[in-house]
Write an enzyme that holds these catalytic residues in place. Structure first.
Site, PDB file in Angstrom:
ATOM      1  N   LYS A  85       0.834  -1.199   0.000  1.00 51.12           N
ATOM      2  CA  LYS A  85       0.000   0.000   0.000  1.00 51.12           C
ATOM      3  C   LYS A  85       0.873   1.255   0.000  1.00 51.12           C
ATOM      4  O   LYS A  85       1.894   1.322   0.685  1.00 51.12           O
ATOM      5  CB  LYS A  85      -0.911  -0.017   1.231  1.00 51.12           C
ATOM      6  CG  LYS A  85      -1.903   1.135   1.317  1.00 51.12           C
ATOM      7  CD  LYS A  85      -2.776   0.974   2.559  1.00 51.12           C
ATOM      8  CE  LYS A  85      -3.774   2.120   2.693  1.00 51.12           C
ATOM      9  NZ  LYS A  85      -4.623   1.966   3.897  1.00 51.12           N
ATOM     10  N   SER A 160      -9.379   2.391   2.744  1.00 46.08           N
ATOM     11  CA  SER A 160      -8.361   3.046   1.947  1.00 46.08           C
ATOM     12  C   SER A 160      -7.375   2.094   1.271  1.00 46.08           C
ATOM     13  O   SER A 160      -6.583   2.515   0.415  1.00 46.08           O
ATOM     14  CB  SER A 160      -7.569   4.019   2.828  1.00 46.08           C
ATOM     15  OG  SER A 160      -6.918   3.329   3.892  1.00 46.08           O
ATOM     16  N   SER A 184     -10.296   0.291   6.872  1.00 40.89           N
ATOM     17  CA  SER A 184      -9.567   0.582   5.637  1.00 40.89           C
ATOM     18  C   SER A 184      -9.029  -0.634   4.913  1.00 40.89           C
ATOM     19  O   SER A 184      -8.685  -0.538   3.738  1.00 40.89           O
ATOM     20  CB  SER A 184      -8.412   1.552   5.922  1.00 40.89           C
ATOM     21  OG  SER A 184      -8.886   2.870   6.006  1.00 40.89           O
TER      22      SER A 184
END
Length: 502
Positions: A85, A160, A184
């Site tokens: 990420k 996210s 997330s």
């Protein structure tokens, strides 16, 4: 090495690929090449991998193959591709955080988590997209654009950790990193038909967490199955004194990291199960309630007892709002003040919200969080796990910045629709999302399984048993995205609104 494989290597899970590599039935180079080919074939349609190091991955794969051939000891993740990420440093790759301020930032070294994953043999392939500073659950930013849901390219993949979830769903990689404050990694896992795990605080050290003593955010693993996720967790769950919630005695953690890779069988018929559609406060869409009720009806015969009940979540919205805003205020206020034109609306709103709270508000939230936590401990004296939907709504169009209403009821903030996830964040309980069928819109539905604090291994073991039951169901078994449609789709970056928030 043999090239006679049971499937396209890109579709192999981590455990299966690692086993084949050890048996010299799969070359790490073949696996890397297959993952690169898959990425290049479909990423134009979804925009999940926003920075790439394919040359580095291939170089690592060749070294991994040489180690296998000479009989060297192999790490737990030997030769397995890994997506990271874009909130975490990988040496030589951009770390933009989805922020205009860091558009040109190149990492000079690896994050400690990446060091551990590399040390176990994982091969970073690139960085996955995230909203700016992970603020919000629609994976969009003005630096790298939007990431679309592979099941419907007009819809959001959530966030996210949206890029990581999409990369897994499409077969770019068997493993990806995520992080989680208000869902997330659980929310995008739910929307993309993969698995995401929020561990108990400290199990995966958050050594760069700004508010070290308020552990709302935590890193976590993402994969396509519970077993694969456990394998990854066995490497991520390491000692690190920089996280005050990572308990260490004589240099070791009380939990055995290796145990996450070999989950024990768990008798579902012995479980005392609680189930809730909304935790008593979350605004949940009728479509989601209906699917959850149908799934429960099918799963209930597996359990020893099923009670429709919830822990006390009184004032969860306000507790989370205050503590979350304090986090953003401390980390991002200077950016808002000095470079407001380079800071997006979610971060700007969070800083403004934080400035409205007084010291008395913060004290209230901290004390109320403690009461909330203690109430949850009492609840789990009488229940082994708690089942709920993972997300309050079916995936909406990615052009919608955030849902302003749910079934006609206005939401309180841009993150209010994440309430089913942050209900479990506040007390710090481990929660996993696994695929559980498709809703009335044909989109993946995520089942959230929450267990006792620090009962991480038990949560994973139960999730693995439920995953097997679901896989055998004609109504709940997950389906993979249609890769042929993705290959033939136009480039997402040509879509209106790709970079903007119109």
């Amino acid at each position: 090495m043999s090239t006679s494989l049971p499937a396209d290597p890109a579709d192999l899970g981590a455990l299966a690929a690692r086993r084949l590599i050890a048996r010299k039935q799969l070359s790490p180079v073949e696996l890397a090449e297959a993952c690169i080919a898959r990425t290049e074939a479909v990423d134009h349609a979804v925009n999940a991998l926003i920075a790439r190091d394919f040359d580095g991955m291939l170089e690592g794969a060749r070294s991994a193959e040489a180690a296998v051939m000479r009989g060297a000891p192999l790490g737990a993740l030997h030769g397995l591709p890994l997506a990271v990420k874009d909130m975490v440093d990988v040496a030589g790759l951009p770390t933009t955080y989805g922020s205009e301020v860091f558009r040109d930032n190149i990492a000079t070294g690896d994050d400690a988590m990446v060091v551990a994953l590399r040390g176990a043999g994982a091969l970073p392939m690139g960085k996955t997209n995230t909203p700016e500073w992970s603020a919000g659950a629609n994976t969009r930013n003005t630096v790298n654009g939007v990431t679309a849901n592979p099941y419907d390219l007009s819809r959001t993949c959530a966030g996210s950790s949206g890029g990581s979830a999409v990369a897994l769903a499409c077969g770019y990689t068997p493993l990806a990193t995520g992080s989680d404050t208000g869902g997330s990694l659980r929310n995008p896992a739910a929307y993309c038909g993969v698995v995401g795990f929020r561990p108990s605080p400290g199990v995966v050290p958050g050594d760069t967490r700004g508010t070290a003593l308020i552990p709302l955010p935590t890193p976590g693993p993402m994969a396509r199955s519970v077993g694969d996720l456990g394998l990854m967790l066995s490497v991520m769950a390491r000692p690190d004194r920089r996280d005050p919630y990572t308990v260490m005695v004589d240099g070791r953690t009380p939990w055995d990291p290796a145990g996450f890779a070999t989950l024990p069988a768990r008798d579902l018929s012995s479980l005392r199960v609680a189930a809730t559609e909304d935790f008593g406060f979350a605004p949940v869409e009728g479509m989601i309630r209906s699917h959850f009720q149908m799934a429960l009806a099918e799963l209930e015969p597996q359990f020893g007892r099923l009670d429709h009940t919830t822990p006390d979540c009184t004032e969860a919205d306000r507790i989370f709002a205050i503590l979350r805003a304090v986090q953003f205020l401390g980390k991002h206020a200077q950016l808002v003040d000095t470079m407001p034109d380079k800071v997006g609306p979610n971060v700007t709103d969070n800083v403004a919200e934080g400035r409205r709270y007084s010291a008395e508000d913060v004290s209230w939230a901290l004390h109320r969080q403690a009461e909330y936590h203690r109430a949850w401990q009492g609840f789990f004296d009488h229940h082994d796990i708690l089942l709920s939907p993972a997300v309050t709504i079916s995936p909406r169009p990615w052009r919608e910045f955030y849902p302003t209403q749910i079934d006609g009821t206005p939401t309180q903030s841009y993150y209010h629709w994440l309430a089913l996830a942050y209900a479990t964040t506040i007390p710090g309980h481990p929660s996993i999302t696994i695929p559980c069928g498709h809703d009335a819109n044909g989109m993946p539905f995520g089942l959230q399984i929450t267990g006792r604090r620090h009962g991480d291994a038990e949560v994973l073991a139960i999730a693995a048993e439920l995953e097997a039951v679901i896989a055998g169901s004609s109504t709940l078994a997950p389906r993979r995205p249609d890769l042929a449609l993705l290959r033939a789709a136009p480039a997402l970056r040509d879509a209106p609104g790709f970079y903007t928030f119109d």
